[in-house]
Design a protein around this motif. Structure first.
Motif, PDB file in Angstrom:
ATOM      1  N   TYR A  11       0.862  -1.176   0.000  1.00  0.00           N
ATOM      2  CA  TYR A  11       0.000   0.000   0.000  1.00  0.00           C
ATOM      3  C   TYR A  11       0.901   1.229   0.000  1.00  0.00           C
ATOM      4  CZ  TYR A  11      -4.110  -2.869   0.969  1.00  0.00           C
ATOM      5  OH  TYR A  11      -5.119  -3.780   0.877  1.00  0.00           O
ATOM      6  N   ASN A  12       0.323   2.403  -0.054  1.00  0.00           N
ATOM      7  CA  ASN A  12       1.084   3.645  -0.062  1.00  0.00           C
ATOM      8  C   ASN A  12       1.795   3.836   1.283  1.00  0.00           C
ATOM      9  OD1 ASN A  12       2.098   6.138  -0.718  1.00  0.00           O
ATOM     10  ND2 ASN A  12       0.191   7.227  -0.301  1.00  0.00           N
ATOM     11  N   GLY A  13       3.085   3.556   1.329  1.00  0.00           N
ATOM     12  CA  GLY A  13       3.871   3.787   2.543  1.00  0.00           C
ATOM     13  C   GLY A  13       4.013   2.599   3.470  1.00  0.00           C
ATOM     14  N   TYR A  14       3.273   1.533   3.248  1.00  0.00           N
ATOM     15  CA  TYR A  14       3.404   0.353   4.103  1.00  0.00           C
ATOM     16  C   TYR A  14       3.080  -0.912   3.325  1.00  0.00           C
ATOM     17  CZ  TYR A  14      -1.705   0.478   4.702  1.00  0.00           C
ATOM     18  OH  TYR A  14      -3.062   0.478   4.489  1.00  0.00           O
ATOM     19  N   SER A  15       3.535  -2.027   3.868  1.00  0.00           N
ATOM     20  CA  SER A  15       3.254  -3.342   3.284  1.00  0.00           C
ATOM     21  C   SER A  15       2.570  -4.215   4.318  1.00  0.00           C
ATOM     22  CB  SER A  15       4.558  -4.024   2.846  1.00  0.00           C
ATOM     23  OG  SER A  15       5.174  -3.301   1.812  1.00  0.00           O
ATOM     24  N   VAL A  16       1.714  -5.088   3.850  1.00  0.00           N
ATOM     25  CA  VAL A  16       1.029  -6.043   4.715  1.00  0.00           C
ATOM     26  C   VAL A  16       1.540  -7.432   4.340  1.00  0.00           C
ATOM     27  CG1 VAL A  16      -1.200  -6.912   5.494  1.00  0.00           C
ATOM     28  CG2 VAL A  16      -0.985  -4.533   4.769  1.00  0.00           C
ATOM     29  N   ILE A  17       2.065  -8.159   5.325  1.00  0.00           N
ATOM     30  CA  ILE A  17       2.605  -9.490   5.117  1.00  0.00           C
ATOM     31  C   ILE A  17       1.557 -10.505   5.576  1.00  0.00           C
ATOM     32  CG2 ILE A  17       4.544 -11.032   5.593  1.00  0.00           C
ATOM     33  CD1 ILE A  17       5.324  -8.272   4.344  1.00  0.00           C
ATOM     34  N   PHE A  18       1.244 -11.467   4.713  1.00  0.00           N
ATOM     35  CA  PHE A  18       0.235 -12.485   5.004  1.00  0.00           C
ATOM     36  C   PHE A  18       0.874 -13.861   5.133  1.00  0.00           C
ATOM     37  CE2 PHE A  18      -2.121  -9.209   2.802  1.00  0.00           C
ATOM     38  CZ  PHE A  18      -3.320  -9.137   3.497  1.00  0.00           C
ATOM     39  N   GLU A  19       0.344 -14.653   6.052  1.00  0.00           N
ATOM     40  CA  GLU A  19       0.625 -16.087   6.092  1.00  0.00           C
ATOM     41  C   GLU A  19      -0.682 -16.754   5.715  1.00  0.00           C
ATOM     42  OE1 GLU A  19       1.592 -19.644   9.207  1.00  0.00           O
ATOM     43  OE2 GLU A  19       2.481 -17.699   9.606  1.00  0.00           O
ATOM     44  N   GLY A  20      -0.729 -17.315   4.505  1.00  0.00           N
ATOM     45  CA  GLY A  20      -2.008 -17.796   3.992  1.00  0.00           C
ATOM     46  C   GLY A  20      -2.913 -16.593   3.812  1.00  0.00           C
ATOM     47  N   PRO A  21      -4.168 -16.663   4.267  1.00  0.00           N
ATOM     48  CA  PRO A  21      -5.077 -15.531   4.098  1.00  0.00           C
ATOM     49  C   PRO A  21      -5.090 -14.560   5.282  1.00  0.00           C
ATOM     50  CG  PRO A  21      -6.311 -17.423   4.822  1.00  0.00           C
ATOM     51  CD  PRO A  21      -4.871 -17.887   4.656  1.00  0.00           C
ATOM     52  N   PHE A  22      -4.191 -14.733   6.253  1.00  0.00           N
ATOM     53  CA  PHE A  22      -4.233 -13.922   7.471  1.00  0.00           C
ATOM     54  C   PHE A  22      -3.016 -13.013   7.607  1.00  0.00           C
ATOM     55  CE2 PHE A  22      -6.662 -17.767   8.304  1.00  0.00           C
ATOM     56  CZ  PHE A  22      -7.893 -17.211   8.618  1.00  0.00           C
ATOM     57  N   VAL A  23      -3.246 -11.783   8.120  1.00  0.00           N
ATOM     58  CA  VAL A  23      -2.175 -10.814   8.323  1.00  0.00           C
ATOM     59  C   VAL A  23      -1.210 -11.331   9.373  1.00  0.00           C
ATOM     60  CG1 VAL A  23      -1.623  -8.495   9.177  1.00  0.00           C
ATOM     61  CG2 VAL A  23      -3.587  -8.829   7.669  1.00  0.00           C
ATOM     62  N   LEU A  24       0.070 -11.260   9.037  1.00  0.00           N
ATOM     63  CA  LEU A  24       1.131 -11.616   9.961  1.00  0.00           C
ATOM     64  C   LEU A  24       1.762 -10.347  10.536  1.00  0.00           C
ATOM     65  CD1 LEU A  24       2.563 -14.146  11.024  1.00  0.00           C
ATOM     66  CD2 LEU A  24       4.120 -13.976   9.099  1.00  0.00           C
ATOM     67  N   HIS A  25       2.101  -9.371   9.667  1.00  0.00           N
ATOM     68  CA  HIS A  25       2.719  -8.110  10.079  1.00  0.00           C
ATOM     69  C   HIS A  25       2.297  -6.992   9.146  1.00  0.00           C
ATOM     70  CE1 HIS A  25       5.470 -10.125  12.813  1.00  0.00           C
ATOM     71  NE2 HIS A  25       5.826 -10.941  11.840  1.00  0.00           N
ATOM     72  N   THR A  26       2.377  -5.754   9.666  1.00  0.00           N
ATOM     73  CA  THR A  26       2.273  -4.557   8.853  1.00  0.00           C
ATOM     74  C   THR A  26       3.588  -3.814   9.026  1.00  0.00           C
ATOM     75  OG1 THR A  26      -0.117  -4.417   9.146  1.00  0.00           O
ATOM     76  CG2 THR A  26       1.002  -2.411   8.473  1.00  0.00           C
ATOM     77  N   VAL A  27       4.225  -3.455   7.904  1.00  0.00           N
ATOM     78  CA  VAL A  27       5.561  -2.870   7.941  1.00  0.00           C
ATOM     79  C   VAL A  27       5.569  -1.551   7.175  1.00  0.00           C
ATOM     80  CG1 VAL A  27       7.984  -3.246   7.319  1.00  0.00           C
ATOM     81  CG2 VAL A  27       6.551  -5.191   7.971  1.00  0.00           C
ATOM     82  N   VAL A  28       6.084  -0.483   7.817  1.00  0.00           N
ATOM     83  CA  VAL A  28       6.209   0.810   7.160  1.00  0.00           C
ATOM     84  C   VAL A  28       7.420   0.770   6.245  1.00  0.00           C
ATOM     85  CG1 VAL A  28       6.648   3.266   7.503  1.00  0.00           C
ATOM     86  CG2 VAL A  28       5.103   2.057   9.037  1.00  0.00           C
ATOM     87  N   ARG A  29       7.256   1.284   5.026  1.00  0.00           N
ATOM     88  CA  ARG A  29       8.363   1.348   4.065  1.00  0.00           C
ATOM     89  C   ARG A  29       8.847   2.783   3.954  1.00  0.00           C
ATOM     90  NH1 ARG A  29       4.510  -0.639   0.546  1.00  0.00           N
ATOM     91  NH2 ARG A  29       4.961   1.162  -0.743  1.00  0.00           N
ATOM     92  N   GLY A  30      10.152   2.982   3.885  1.00  0.00           N
ATOM     93  CA  GLY A  30      10.721   4.300   3.650  1.00  0.00           C
ATOM     94  C   GLY A  30      10.594   5.231   4.840  1.00  0.00           C
ATOM     95  N   GLU A  31      10.815   6.484   4.590  1.00  0.00           N
ATOM     96  CA  GLU A  31      10.804   7.513   5.635  1.00  0.00           C
ATOM     97  C   GLU A  31       9.398   8.078   5.784  1.00  0.00           C
ATOM     98  OE1 GLU A  31      12.589   9.560   8.614  1.00  0.00           O
ATOM     99  OE2 GLU A  31      13.581   8.122   7.290  1.00  0.00           O
ATOM    100  N   ARG A  32       8.944   8.191   7.018  1.00  0.00           N
ATOM    101  CA  ARG A  32       7.635   8.780   7.296  1.00  0.00           C
ATOM    102  C   ARG A  32       7.840  10.101   8.027  1.00  0.00           C
ATOM    103  NH1 ARG A  32       2.728   6.058   7.501  1.00  0.00           N
ATOM    104  NH2 ARG A  32       2.306   7.262   9.356  1.00  0.00           N
ATOM    105  N   PRO A  33       7.263  11.189   7.533  1.00  0.00           N
ATOM    106  CA  PRO A  33       7.470  12.487   8.185  1.00  0.00           C
ATOM    107  C   PRO A  33       6.910  12.546   9.592  1.00  0.00           C
ATOM    108  CG  PRO A  33       5.965  12.665   6.298  1.00  0.00           C
ATOM    109  CD  PRO A  33       6.460  11.261   6.338  1.00  0.00           C
ATOM    110  N   ASP A  34       5.851  11.810   9.890  1.00  0.00           N
ATOM    111  CA  ASP A  34       5.259  11.844  11.241  1.00  0.00           C
ATOM    112  C   ASP A  34       5.965  10.919  12.217  1.00  0.00           C
ATOM    113  OD1 ASP A  34       4.385   9.528  10.015  1.00  0.00           O
ATOM    114  OD2 ASP A  34       2.374   9.645  10.819  1.00  0.00           O
ATOM    115  N   ALA A  35       7.061  10.266  11.800  1.00  0.00           N
ATOM    116  CA  ALA A  35       7.781   9.333  12.658  1.00  0.00           C
ATOM    117  C   ALA A  35       8.728  10.045  13.617  1.00  0.00           C
ATOM    118  CB  ALA A  35       8.573   8.338  11.812  1.00  0.00           C
ATOM    119  N   ARG A  36       9.013  11.274  13.396  1.00  0.00           N
ATOM    120  CA  ARG A  36       9.979  11.990  14.238  1.00  0.00           C
ATOM    121  C   ARG A  36       9.321  12.710  15.369  1.00  0.00           C
ATOM    122  NH1 ARG A  36      13.560   8.951  12.732  1.00  0.00           N
ATOM    123  NH2 ARG A  36      14.448   9.196  10.724  1.00  0.00           N
TER     124      ARG A  36
END
Length: 99
Positions: free
Chosen positions: A74-99
């Protein structure tokens, strides 16, 4: 007595499973920074629910391995699935609201 114990264990498992799930996203750039996103796919969520709440991903990567692990971007993050279920959500790149 074992039937009652089994029933209580099943009841406890049901109650624990119905508690709301929360998740944090971890950004690593030097030192770890935990980013709280407004709403995000959470562990255990079904891919149909992810589609309904967050829409079609920008890209779907095919499953690999056993159990099958796949990724939706997705825009700015990835969703990792094991089979049909979410395992993790991971932010990609730099996020301005992270600081």
């Amino acid at each position: 007595m074992s039937i009652v114990r089994g029933f209580l264990f099943a009841l406890l498992a049901l109650v624990l499973a119905s508690l709301p799930a929360t998740a944090d996203v971890l950004l690593i750039d030097g030192s770890p920074v935990v980013v709280k996103m407004g709403e995000q796919p959470t562990r255990g969520m079904h891919e149909r629910t992810v589609l309904a709440r967050f829409g079609e991903p920008e890209a779907r990567h095919p499953a690999v391995g056993e159990p099958p692990i796949s990724r939706w971007d997705y825009n700015g993050y990835s969703v990792i699935f094991e089979g049909p279920f979410v395992l993790h959500t991971v932010v990609r790149g730099e996020r301005p609201d992270a600081r």
